[in-house]
Design a protein around this motif. Structure first.
Motif, mmCIF file in Angstrom:
data_model
loop_
_atom_site.group_PDB
_atom_site.id
_atom_site.type_symbol
_atom_site.label_atom_id
_atom_site.label_comp_id
_atom_site.label_asym_id
_atom_site.label_seq_id
_atom_site.Cartn_x
_atom_site.Cartn_y
_atom_site.Cartn_z
ATOM 1 N N PHE A 163 -9.520 -11.076 -3.963
ATOM 2 C CA PHE A 163 -10.697 -11.348 -4.788
ATOM 3 C C PHE A 163 -11.699 -12.208 -4.013
ATOM 4 C CE2 PHE A 163 -12.680 -14.319 -7.879
ATOM 5 C CZ PHE A 163 -13.454 -13.409 -8.578
ATOM 6 N N ALA A 183 -11.863 -11.042 -13.643
ATOM 7 C CA ALA A 183 -11.227 -10.587 -12.409
ATOM 8 C C ALA A 183 -10.041 -9.674 -12.721
ATOM 9 C CB ALA A 183 -10.777 -11.782 -11.571
ATOM 10 N N ASN A 214 -3.562 -11.276 -4.630
ATOM 11 C CA ASN A 214 -4.690 -10.762 -5.418
ATOM 12 C C ASN A 214 -5.857 -11.738 -5.414
ATOM 13 O OD1 ASN A 214 -3.570 -8.306 -6.152
ATOM 14 N ND2 ASN A 214 -2.692 -9.105 -8.039
ATOM 15 N N PHE A 253 -7.886 -7.638 -10.250
ATOM 16 C CA PHE A 253 -7.420 -8.807 -9.498
ATOM 17 C C PHE A 253 -6.675 -9.744 -10.444
ATOM 18 C CE2 PHE A 253 -11.413 -7.523 -7.389
ATOM 19 C CZ PHE A 253 -10.956 -7.288 -6.110
#
Length: 111
Positions: A9, A35, A5, A40
């Motif tokens: 990102f 995020a 993730n 994310f």
């Protein structure tokens, strides 16, 4: 999964300068929070591990320098925000395949 993730990102920041600008002035806690709200999810440890592997890959594989204080990469950090340094000096030097290897816990080619 969270390191993947974080790499996703970073990849989105690489391709969307407005998104990088939006996140660049946030501290780490704010970055993690916002995020996560955008899908994310990653932790401080994920950030540390991925950035460490990216730095090692740039220094050892791409620049073919010793991983010590003499690396030219360290000079790229001066006067820059950390996220800008990570996206424009680390992520930018890796292919999508190399980033996927790093996200999976590999060294992106580092032996």
């Amino acid at each position: 999964m969270s390191q993947e993730n974080f790499v996703k990102f970073l990849s989105s920041l690489r391709t969307e300068p407005a998104l990088l600008e939006q996140y660049d002035r946030r501290n780490l806690s704010q970055l993690l929070f916002h995020a996560r709200n955008e899908g994310f999810a990653f932790t401080v440890l994920d950030v540390e591990q991925v950035v460490g592997r990216l730095e090692a890959s740039v220094i050892v594989d791409k620049d073919q320098q010793p991983f010590d204080g003499s690396s030219t990469l360290w000079r790229a950090m001066w006067g820059r925000r950390h996220l800008d340094y990570v996206v424009n000096h680390l992520v930018a030097r890796h292919s999508d395949q190399e980033l996927a290897e790093i996200a999976a816990g590999g060294a992106g080619g580092t032996q």
